[in-house]
Design a protein around this motif. Structure first.
Motif, mmCIF file in Angstrom:
data_model
loop_
_atom_site.group_PDB
_atom_site.id
_atom_site.type_symbol
_atom_site.label_atom_id
_atom_site.label_comp_id
_atom_site.label_asym_id
_atom_site.label_seq_id
_atom_site.Cartn_x
_atom_site.Cartn_y
_atom_site.Cartn_z
ATOM 1 N N ARG A 286 54.738 -12.497 10.009
ATOM 2 C CA ARG A 286 53.812 -13.451 9.396
ATOM 3 C C ARG A 286 54.055 -13.514 7.901
ATOM 4 N NH1 ARG A 286 49.322 -14.199 12.602
ATOM 5 N NH2 ARG A 286 47.972 -14.587 10.812
ATOM 6 N N ASP B 176 51.898 -14.415 5.130
ATOM 7 C CA ASP B 176 50.507 -14.738 4.806
ATOM 8 C C ASP B 176 50.049 -14.035 3.535
ATOM 9 O OD1 ASP B 176 50.073 -12.109 5.522
ATOM 10 O OD2 ASP B 176 49.262 -12.575 7.494
ATOM 11 N N THR B 177 48.749 -14.058 3.292
ATOM 12 C CA THR B 177 48.165 -13.454 2.095
ATOM 13 C C THR B 177 48.589 -12.000 1.922
ATOM 14 O OG1 THR B 177 46.237 -14.843 2.463
ATOM 15 C CG2 THR B 177 45.960 -13.005 0.956
ATOM 16 N N THR C 8 51.310 -10.397 3.401
ATOM 17 C CA THR C 8 52.740 -10.056 3.443
ATOM 18 C C THR C 8 53.623 -10.829 2.464
ATOM 19 O OG1 THR C 8 53.104 -11.692 5.174
ATOM 20 C CG2 THR C 8 52.592 -9.457 5.901
ATOM 21 N N ASP D 108 56.395 -16.801 12.726
ATOM 22 C CA ASP D 108 55.544 -17.615 13.595
ATOM 23 C C ASP D 108 54.236 -18.031 12.917
ATOM 24 O OD1 ASP D 108 54.288 -15.185 13.553
ATOM 25 O OD2 ASP D 108 54.726 -14.683 15.633
ATOM 26 N N TYR D 109 54.062 -17.657 11.671
ATOM 27 C CA TYR D 109 52.834 -18.036 10.964
ATOM 28 C C TYR D 109 53.116 -18.050 9.472
ATOM 29 C CZ TYR D 109 47.991 -17.686 9.242
ATOM 30 O OH TYR D 109 46.793 -17.903 8.595
ATOM 31 N N MET D 110 52.649 -19.116 8.817
ATOM 32 C CA MET D 110 52.820 -19.169 7.360
ATOM 33 C C MET D 110 51.593 -19.848 6.742
ATOM 34 S SD MET D 110 55.841 -20.849 5.046
ATOM 35 C CE MET D 110 55.509 -22.506 5.641
ATOM 36 N N SER D 111 51.041 -19.214 5.746
ATOM 37 C CA SER D 111 49.895 -19.798 5.042
ATOM 38 C C SER D 111 50.350 -20.245 3.653
ATOM 39 C CB SER D 111 48.768 -18.772 4.917
ATOM 40 O OG SER D 111 49.145 -17.747 4.020
ATOM 41 N N SER D 112 49.392 -20.728 2.860
ATOM 42 C CA SER D 112 49.738 -21.201 1.513
ATOM 43 C C SER D 112 50.317 -20.075 0.650
ATOM 44 C CB SER D 112 48.507 -21.803 0.830
ATOM 45 O OG SER D 112 47.510 -20.813 0.670
ATOM 46 N N ALA D 113 49.926 -18.836 0.981
ATOM 47 C CA ALA D 113 50.466 -17.706 0.217
ATOM 48 C C ALA D 113 51.990 -17.650 0.378
ATOM 49 C CB ALA D 113 49.832 -16.406 0.700
ATOM 50 N N LEU E 158 53.848 -20.251 1.312
ATOM 51 C CA LEU E 158 54.375 -21.482 0.712
ATOM 52 C C LEU E 158 54.586 -21.342 -0.790
ATOM 53 C CD1 LEU E 158 52.314 -24.298 2.453
ATOM 54 C CD2 LEU E 158 54.796 -24.098 2.430
ATOM 55 N N SER F 293 55.585 -25.339 14.463
ATOM 56 C CA SER F 293 54.275 -25.067 13.847
ATOM 57 C C SER F 293 54.413 -24.840 12.335
ATOM 58 C CB SER F 293 53.618 -23.854 14.502
ATOM 59 O OG SER F 293 54.441 -22.717 14.359
ATOM 60 N N ILE G 86 53.426 -27.406 8.670
ATOM 61 C CA ILE G 86 52.807 -26.986 7.396
ATOM 62 C C ILE G 86 53.644 -27.500 6.220
ATOM 63 C CG2 ILE G 86 52.052 -24.987 6.008
ATOM 64 C CD1 ILE G 86 50.448 -25.471 8.605
ATOM 65 N N TYR H 275 43.473 -8.883 9.202
ATOM 66 C CA TYR H 275 44.017 -8.834 10.555
ATOM 67 C C TYR H 275 42.951 -8.498 11.601
ATOM 68 C CZ TYR H 275 48.578 -9.298 8.379
ATOM 69 O OH TYR H 275 49.651 -9.766 7.660
ATOM 70 N N ASN I 109 46.153 -20.719 16.269
ATOM 71 C CA ASN I 109 46.911 -20.513 15.041
ATOM 72 C C ASN I 109 46.331 -21.347 13.896
ATOM 73 O OD1 ASN I 109 49.027 -18.728 14.790
ATOM 74 N ND2 ASN I 109 50.502 -20.359 14.356
ATOM 75 N N LEU J 7 44.694 -20.120 10.394
ATOM 76 C CA LEU J 7 45.237 -20.614 9.119
ATOM 77 C C LEU J 7 44.144 -21.260 8.260
ATOM 78 C CD1 LEU J 7 47.651 -21.081 7.306
ATOM 79 C CD2 LEU J 7 48.241 -23.106 8.649
ATOM 80 N N GLU K 251 42.059 -18.569 6.727
ATOM 81 C CA GLU K 251 42.771 -17.893 5.622
ATOM 82 C C GLU K 251 42.783 -18.781 4.386
ATOM 83 O OE1 GLU K 251 46.692 -16.208 6.441
ATOM 84 O OE2 GLU K 251 47.128 -16.144 4.283
ATOM 85 N N GLU K 252 42.987 -20.080 4.574
ATOM 86 C CA GLU K 252 43.019 -20.989 3.417
ATOM 87 C C GLU K 252 41.640 -21.125 2.770
ATOM 88 O OE1 GLU K 252 45.731 -21.559 2.186
ATOM 89 O OE2 GLU K 252 47.038 -21.210 3.897
ATOM 90 N N LEU L 103 47.039 -26.194 -2.775
ATOM 91 C CA LEU L 103 47.693 -26.053 -1.470
ATOM 92 C C LEU L 103 46.717 -25.762 -0.333
ATOM 93 C CD1 LEU L 103 51.021 -24.053 -1.920
ATOM 94 C CD2 LEU L 103 50.703 -26.382 -1.103
ATOM 95 N N ILE M 218 46.227 -28.053 3.022
ATOM 96 C CA ILE M 218 46.436 -27.549 4.396
ATOM 97 C C ILE M 218 45.170 -27.748 5.228
ATOM 98 C CG2 ILE M 218 46.829 -25.460 5.775
ATOM 99 C CD1 ILE M 218 48.733 -24.502 3.535
#
Lengths: 100, 362
Positions: free
Chosen positions: A19, A21-22, A24, A51-56, A58, A83, A87, B254, B275, B279, B282-283, B332, B336
């Motif tokens: 992931r 995310d915020t 990692t 398999d997952y990406m957030s704005s962090a 990006l 997926s 984004i 988590y 998912n 997301l 989290e945003e 961002l 999203i």
């Protein structure tokens, strides 16, 4: 997240797994910071196992894009899952990044 | 048909039923819902004296069944009971399970009992299993046999005590389908259940039990859409909603994600929807963190099965601020969230900022 680095004739490839995310994304940011101190021609970010990406995540990617532009390095993002691609699309990054 | 007056039941010093006053009329389908340990099964078992009440009276067709002179076995025959754990005779075939009672207790001849048993097995879709032993059946099949066995005694009312609780989720629907059919045919039934959609669809009345009482009763619409009392509201809300409090910027992301995932799986949301929800949350937290250090946040996910919508509510204490309009320098998170949701609304209520949004369907 696990980052596996390989190098071949000035092309650095980072295979990312897990992931982005915020929690990692700083791992990738740190890896990229140290990488930009080396002399490289091309950077490949392999998203096959992301398999997952957030704005962090990006933010890390867009900062890397700015950096490679200033250094004259090519950067490609490969094997992006649908997926994650959505984004990139939503945020308009598809036009800025080289996604293969 | 059945009337309970001031019914109470104690186990030692534990008061399980306090003051039950209720009437069940012929042809009614009553669902009995409520948290675990609030006396639902005990109430049901008191009705046919599987548990002897500590006080009060129970009338069946006007006869006080707690009167010592009453023929209890005869009265019990009016009431069938289906248990969570089937309670079939494992040493008998399916057919013999159905004919045993009618032959031994009702004095029906074997041929007639067999004929009726086969009709009932056909009705529950198990005619081909007539000569199988019950141990050869799946849980759902066993429960359908138990219902057929109950019907073989020609009961006037059937009491169901959590008939699907012991079943694998894949087998629940086959049992509920049989009960639905009985409801359509006008069978009087009282059903203790945790299957809320089923309770809403099949019942004429719903009893919500709490504190050893029938805390609130009403039509399914009243209980599920407009419950009046606080505990009923909280129970109904909890079934369909996921709530999570975040009180520190160092919260466990988590652990929260795991609980969101569990909620989404429970409501059979797709992997993509799950998912997307994770997301969005989290945003929201990222956008919140960009604006304030105050972490007093209540997150609620509310799923409506009827409309197949998921409402995300993000409520946070602190100065007035719509975090989606005042996001950090790159915006961002807001972009999203905007891409994954629809009908986003901001409200300021008291000292809290509240954002409501629906997960966008793709």
């Amino acid at each position: 997240m696990i980052i596996t680095k390989t190098e071949n004739n000035g092309v650095i490839s980072l295979a990312l797994a897990g992931r982005l995310d915020t929690v990692t994304s700083s791992l990738l940011a740190n890896e990229l910071d140290s990488l930009f101190e080396e002399k490289i021609e091309k950077l490949v970010l392999d998203f096959l196992k992301i398999d997952y990406m957030s704005s962090a995540g990006l933010r890390v990617i867009i900062n890397a894009q700015k950096k490679v532009q200033s250094l004259g390095i090519k950067m490609e993002i490969t094997n992006v899952h649908e997926s994650i691609k959505s984004i990139f699309d939503i945020t308009g990054f598809t036009k800025i990044l080289t996604i293969i | 048909m059945i009337r309970a007056e001031h019914l109470s039941k104690n186990f030692g010093t534990l008061e399980v039923l306090k003051e039950i006053n209720v009437e069940i009329h012929k042809g009614e389908v009553i669902s009995i819902i409520g948290p675990s340990g609030t006396g639902k099964s005990t109430f049901l078992r008191c009705l046919n004296l599987l548990e002897i009440p500590s006080g009060g009276k129970i009338f069946i067709d006007g006869v006080d069944i707690m009167n010592k002179n009453v023929d209890i076995p005869k009265l019990r025959r009016k009431m069938g009971m289906v248990f969570q754990s089937f309670n079939l005779f494992s040493h008998l075939s399916v057919l013999d399970n159905l004919t045993f009672g009618p032959v031994k207790l009702l004095g029906i001849n074997k041929a007639d009992a067999k004929k009726k048993a086969l009709e009932l097995l056909k009705m529950v879709g198990l005619a081909e299993k007539a000569y199988s032993f019950t141990d050869e059946l799946s849980g759902g099949q066993k429960q359908r046999v138990a219902i057929a066995r109950c019907l073989s005694m020609d009961p006037e009312i059937i009491l169901f005590d959590e008939p699907t609780s012991a079943l694998d989720p894949t087998m629940v629907s086959e049992v509920l389908a049989v009960i639905r059919r009985l409801a359509k045919e006008g069978m009087t039934m009282a059903i203790v259940t945790h299957e809320m959609d089923f309770a809403r669809d099949v019942s004429n009345r719903v009893f919500y039990m709490d504190e050893g009482l029938i805390y609130e009763e009403g039509t399914p619409q009243q209980i599920f859409q407009n419950p009046v009392k606080e505990k009923t509201k909280a129970f109904i809300q909890r079934i369909r909603s996921f709530m999570y409090e975040i009180n520190s910027p160092d919260f466990d992301l988590y652990a929260m994600n795991g609980e969101i995932q569990h909620f989404c799986e429970k409501h059979v949301l797709t992997k993509k929807m799950t998912n997307d929800v994770i997301l969005i949350v989290e945003e929201l937290l990222t956008a919140h963190k960009a604006q304030t250090d105050i972490f007093d946040i209540n997150l609620t996910l509310s799923y409506s099965e009827k409309h197949d919508t998921l409402l995300i509510t993000f409520e946070s204490a602190g100065p007035e601020c719509n975090i989606l309009e005042a996001d950090g320098d790159d915006n961002l998170s807001a972009i999203i969230i905007s891409g994954l949701t629809e009908n986003v609304e901001y409200q300021r209520t008291g000292d809290k900022n509240k954002l409501n949004m629906y997960l966008r369907k793709n």
